[in-house]
Design an enzyme around this catalytic site. Structure first.
Site, PDB file in Angstrom:
ATOM      1  N   GLN A  94     -12.779   6.891 -30.060  1.00 45.30           N
ATOM      2  CA  GLN A  94     -13.292   8.138 -30.716  1.00 45.30           C
ATOM      3  C   GLN A  94     -14.067   7.861 -32.123  1.00 45.30           C
ATOM      4  O   GLN A  94     -14.930   8.435 -32.364  1.00 45.30           O
ATOM      5  CB  GLN A  94     -12.170   9.127 -30.727  1.00 45.30           C
ATOM      6  CG  GLN A  94     -12.511  10.589 -31.102  1.00 45.30           C
ATOM      7  CD  GLN A  94     -13.485  11.133 -30.103  1.00 45.30           C
ATOM      8  OE1 GLN A  94     -13.209  11.071 -28.987  1.00 45.30           O
ATOM      9  NE2 GLN A  94     -14.036  12.105 -30.494  1.00 45.30           N
ATOM     10  N   GLU A 133       9.075  -8.480 -17.504  1.00 46.93           N
ATOM     11  CA  GLU A 133       7.951  -7.806 -17.406  1.00 46.93           C
ATOM     12  C   GLU A 133       7.581  -6.849 -18.605  1.00 46.93           C
ATOM     13  O   GLU A 133       6.532  -6.774 -19.159  1.00 46.93           O
ATOM     14  CB  GLU A 133       7.642  -7.636 -16.169  1.00 46.93           C
ATOM     15  CG  GLU A 133       6.333  -7.251 -15.526  1.00 46.93           C
ATOM     16  CD  GLU A 133       6.307  -6.876 -14.210  1.00 46.93           C
ATOM     17  OE1 GLU A 133       7.144  -6.310 -13.818  1.00 46.93           O
ATOM     18  OE2 GLU A 133       5.004  -6.789 -13.364  1.00 46.93           O
ATOM     19  N   ARG A 134       8.575  -6.178 -18.800  1.00 50.88           N
ATOM     20  CA  ARG A 134       8.321  -4.865 -19.631  1.00 50.88           C
ATOM     21  C   ARG A 134       8.440  -5.319 -21.285  1.00 50.88           C
ATOM     22  O   ARG A 134       7.730  -4.796 -21.854  1.00 50.88           O
ATOM     23  CB  ARG A 134       9.546  -4.021 -19.423  1.00 50.88           C
ATOM     24  CG  ARG A 134       9.369  -2.936 -18.017  1.00 50.88           C
ATOM     25  CD  ARG A 134      10.340  -2.308 -17.505  1.00 50.88           C
ATOM     26  NE  ARG A 134      10.077  -2.141 -16.335  1.00 50.88           N
ATOM     27  CZ  ARG A 134      10.802  -1.203 -15.262  1.00 50.88           C
ATOM     28  NH1 ARG A 134      11.938  -0.779 -15.844  1.00 50.88           N
ATOM     29  NH2 ARG A 134      10.489  -1.188 -14.118  1.00 50.88           N
ATOM     30  N   PRO A 181       0.709  -1.362  -0.151  1.00 53.54           N
ATOM     31  CA  PRO A 181       0.027  -0.025   0.066  1.00 53.54           C
ATOM     32  C   PRO A 181       0.768   1.245   0.093  1.00 53.54           C
ATOM     33  O   PRO A 181       0.567   2.143  -0.627  1.00 53.54           O
ATOM     34  CB  PRO A 181      -1.031  -0.114   1.301  1.00 53.54           C
ATOM     35  CG  PRO A 181      -0.852  -1.514   1.552  1.00 53.54           C
ATOM     36  CD  PRO A 181       0.591  -2.113   1.181  1.00 53.54           C
ATOM     37  N   ILE A 223      -1.913  -7.409  -6.315  1.00 56.53           N
ATOM     38  CA  ILE A 223      -1.258  -8.463  -6.475  1.00 56.53           C
ATOM     39  C   ILE A 223      -1.921  -9.332  -7.636  1.00 56.53           C
ATOM     40  O   ILE A 223      -3.147  -9.918  -7.311  1.00 56.53           O
ATOM     41  CB  ILE A 223      -0.621  -9.443  -5.275  1.00 56.53           C
ATOM     42  CG1 ILE A 223      -0.268  -8.539  -4.188  1.00 56.53           C
ATOM     43  CG2 ILE A 223      -0.143 -10.624  -5.682  1.00 56.53           C
ATOM     44  CD1 ILE A 223       1.322  -7.981  -4.794  1.00 56.53           C
ATOM     45  N   THR A 224      -1.466  -9.699  -8.769  1.00 60.02           N
ATOM     46  CA  THR A 224      -2.372 -10.408  -9.857  1.00 60.02           C
ATOM     47  C   THR A 224      -2.088 -11.814  -9.450  1.00 60.02           C
ATOM     48  O   THR A 224      -1.173 -12.311  -8.980  1.00 60.02           O
ATOM     49  CB  THR A 224      -1.334 -10.348 -11.193  1.00 60.02           C
ATOM     50  OG1 THR A 224      -1.207  -8.881 -11.546  1.00 60.02           O
ATOM     51  CG2 THR A 224      -1.890 -11.052 -12.187  1.00 60.02           C
TER      52      THR A 224
END
Lengths: 419, 274
Positions: free
Chosen positions: A374, A279-280, A160, A190-191
């Site tokens: 849009q 991860e990236r 947190p 947390i996934t």
């Protein structure tokens, strides 16, 4: 690499067909009714023999590691030094393996970036964290079943009070207790948190020293351990296909067998950064799936929707949107190709390069999704037309795995240090 | 058992609106290709007949897939190899120069060479919907034939009991191999294909199987040969002459009626449907 090979295309077509027949009918339940995505993901793993491939890869890795340990023992050197990874040799197989990881991510992201996230965190992040630093016994105990998706994994770092400043503000602690440790603290965002069977919990070792100087340790926890509470799924803006939760640890007692690597002397910070890089890079594949799907839907809509007596695709303002989508698609696809190419050459992106890649892909995907809503006008705002879900889901790409701002600072720091 | 499965690629039936006609000819440019669904069902049925369903990796027979087409059509063959077919043959020819009769005659020559026990094929291709090749081929070979199979029971790989759905029930034919069988969509239901190799308790998933990722890669290494059409038929003249193509007229916009009475009136007097 300038285009997908015939084999890549066959894999793509096959996964695409699976998505059409197996994923699409379940999307409503997963995205809007809180049904967890694991059943459909397990079917994907079984259908394409991905679990068998993981078992083979796992057996190969364990065998190599045992040989390395035996060699080190014979030479009297420490196995730790031996564990330093030797530079990888170029191999087309490694490129193919990367492509085989990317293609399902791209195709699933057309329908639900959420279920991709649930899959990636379990089979990727969590399993990789254990495979990178665990002992052989720990890998056999936890990693294999994560790699085959028999168990669901979560990787818990965010708290947190600590997001971007993950280590600095980390409050979760481990205290030595006889042969083992007592863990306490709370984690959030947390996934897979609500459903995880196996959790990699990252915390600091409290030796009565200053928090800044404390070692970072990772422990492996099982669902149902005394003192561990997994929350219900949290409500989110998007990414509903990925259950996200909180974890609460109230004096959870663990033995040393749950300390990753079974040693306090480990470069946990550096290893965690490796995890960030992985991860990236995955974000590029997700962004490509989102952008391709938005573009496909937009082109269809521009060719069929009529206003002022003509197809809206005849208006230049609509054409501009389509053209910009194509530019983004080309750029993101090239970044995906670059990763496949690099893997084939035995290289991987540096953290700064992965950050630059993630920053661009996340922003481009968000812009394309926004423009798609849009272009669809009122229909774009309605759940019936799917683009609103893709728009909501894309937003997280600029936040998780390091916010845009963190990516920028990492790119800049790297430039200033080495440039 | 050795099974030959003729397989055709067709333009994606879900994108039929992309078909163009230029100068009275079909224009195939820009079309996406997919395997003819009925032929995919034939491949699935052939695989089920040549394996133990509880261990599909161990083959107990041979499936040879064959297509007529340009080099690019090999993609369709390779997809079939990935799902489990053992060998592929591409007969180099263009769709424009073919009709059901030439295809059947060329297949006859191929059957003479390959000597399969069974030719299994889709009841028709969803592009031209001719529904001729299976029947012609059986005639040219002098083999028994069963068409529109909804189920196939292999009797020790010596004979087949083939069931076809007909009005009010099923028509069962017993064929002694070698034979030609064309299949309908129900052939891929979980219990539609039975043989001595698979335990009777085994249930297949409904539909056509997916290829595992490793199998897709391994398919590149399976044998793929090219045969010239001229090596199979000396007379490649078609019996069907296409004189022209045109797109169906686009539908006129409908009208809204206010009352049921008005609807009935229009159906009666304008549409003359009542």
């Amino acid at each position: 690499m300038i285009e997908w090979s015939e084999t890549h295309a066959s894999i793509r077509d096959s996964i695409r067909k699976f998505c059409e027949t197996e994923v699409k009918p379940k999307i409503h339940a997963i995205e809007h009714e809180g049904v967890p995505p694991y059943e459909v993901l397990r079917k994907l793993i079984a259908t394409f023999g991905i679990a068998d491939m993981a078992r083979m890869r796992f057996a190969g890795q364990i065998e190599k590691e045992k040989a390395r340990l035996a060699r080190a023992a014979a030479e009297g050197s420490t196995p730790d030094a031996e564990r330093e990874r030797a530079p990888r040799k170029p191999s087309p197989e490694a490129g193919m393996e990367m492509a085989m990881r990317m293609i399902p991510v791209i195709e699933l992201s057309r329908y639900s970036p959420g279920i991709v996230t649930a899959l990636g965190v379990s089979m990727g992040l969590t399993a990789n964290a254990i495979m990178a630093r665990g002992t052989i016994a720990q890998k056999e105990r936890w990693a294999l079943s994560l790699m085959t998706l028999e168990t669901i994994g979560a990787w818990a770092i965010t708290e947190p009070g600590s997001g971007s400043d993950a280590f600095g503000a980390m409050k979760s602690v481990a205290k030595r207790d006889g042969d083992g440790y007592v863990l306490s603290g709370s984690k959030t965002f947390i996934t897979n948190g609500p459903y995880a069977d196996t959790i990699v919990f990252i915390c600091k070792l409290d030796e009565g020293n200053e928090p800044k100087l404390r070692k970072v340790l990772s422990f492996v926890l099982d669902k149902g351990m005394p003192g561990l509470t997994q929350s219900k799924p949290l409500q989110k803006l998007g990414l509903h296909g990925s259950p996200t939760g909180e974890l609460f640890l109230d004096d959870v007692r663990v033995g040393k067998d749950r300390l990753l690597g079974e040693t306090e002397e480990q470069p946990a910070r550096a290893a965690t950064k490796e995890t960030f890089t992985a991860e990236r890079t995955a974000v590029a594949a997700m962004a490509l799936g989102l952008v391709e799907e938005c573009q496909r839907l937009s082109i269809d809509y521009a060719k069929t929707r009529e206003q002022f007596g003509k197809k809206i695709g005849e208006f230049q303002l609509i054409q501009l949107k389509l053209a910009k989508m194509e530019v983004a698609r080309m750029n993101i696809q090239n970044l995906v190709f670059r990763q496949i190419e690099m893997a084939g050459e035995g290289r991987s992106m540096s953290l700064a390069e992965a950050s630059a890649c993630k920053l661009y892909c996340a922003q481009a995907a968000m812009e394309v999704c926004n423009e798609t809503v849009q272009l669809f006008g009122g229909n774009g705002y309605m759940a019936e037309y799917r683009v609103e879900q893709l728009f909501r889901d894309a937003r997280v790409l600029q936040i998780y795995g390091g916010t845009d701002e963190i990516q920028i600072s990492q790119i800049a720091r790297s430039l200033l240090e080495t440039g | 058992m050795k099974i030959l499965v003729p397989l055709k690629r067709v333009s994606d039936p879900d994108n039929a609106n992309k078909v163009k006609v230029t100068g009275g000819k079909l224009d195939a440019s820009g079309l996406e290709w997919k395997p003819n669904p009925f032929d995919e069902y034939a491949v699935e049925a052939a695989l089920r007949l040549t394996e133990n369903g509880t261990n599909t990796k161990a083959r107990v027979g041979e499936v040879v897939v064959v297509t007529f087409g340009p080099k690019e059509a090999e993609t369709t063959l390779r997809a079939a190899l990935a799902t489990g077919a053992d060998k592929a043959i591409r007969i180099d020819a263009l769709d424009d120069a073919l009709d059901g009769d030439v295809v059947a005659r060329a297949l006859k020559a191929l059957v003479d060479k390959e000597k399969p026990d069974l030719v299994l094929l889709g009841k028709q291709a969803v592009d031209g919907d001719s529904n001729q090749v299976g029947q012609l081929l059986a005639e040219y070979l002098g083999w028994p034939q069963a068409t529109f199979a909804a189920s196939i029971k292999s009797n020790a790989d010596k004979a087949l009991i083939v069931s076809r759905e007909v009005d009010g029930g099923a028509l069962n034919l017993k064929l002694t191999l070698p034979a030609v069988v064309s299949v309908d969509l129900r052939i891929v239901a979980p219990k539609s294909v039975t043989s001595i190799h698979t335990p009777a308790t085994h249930t297949y998933p409904d539909g056509v199987r997916f290829a595992a990722l490793m199998a897709i890669m391994a398919a590149k290494k399976k044998p793929m040969t090219e045969v010239k059409l001229a090596d199979l038929v000396t007379d490649a003249a078609t019996k069907i002459k296409y004189t022209g193509f045109e797109l169906p007229p686009s539908r006129k916009a409908g009208i809204k009626v206010k009352t049921v009475a008005e609807l009935v009136e229009k159906l009666k007097n304008e549409a003359k449907a009542l």
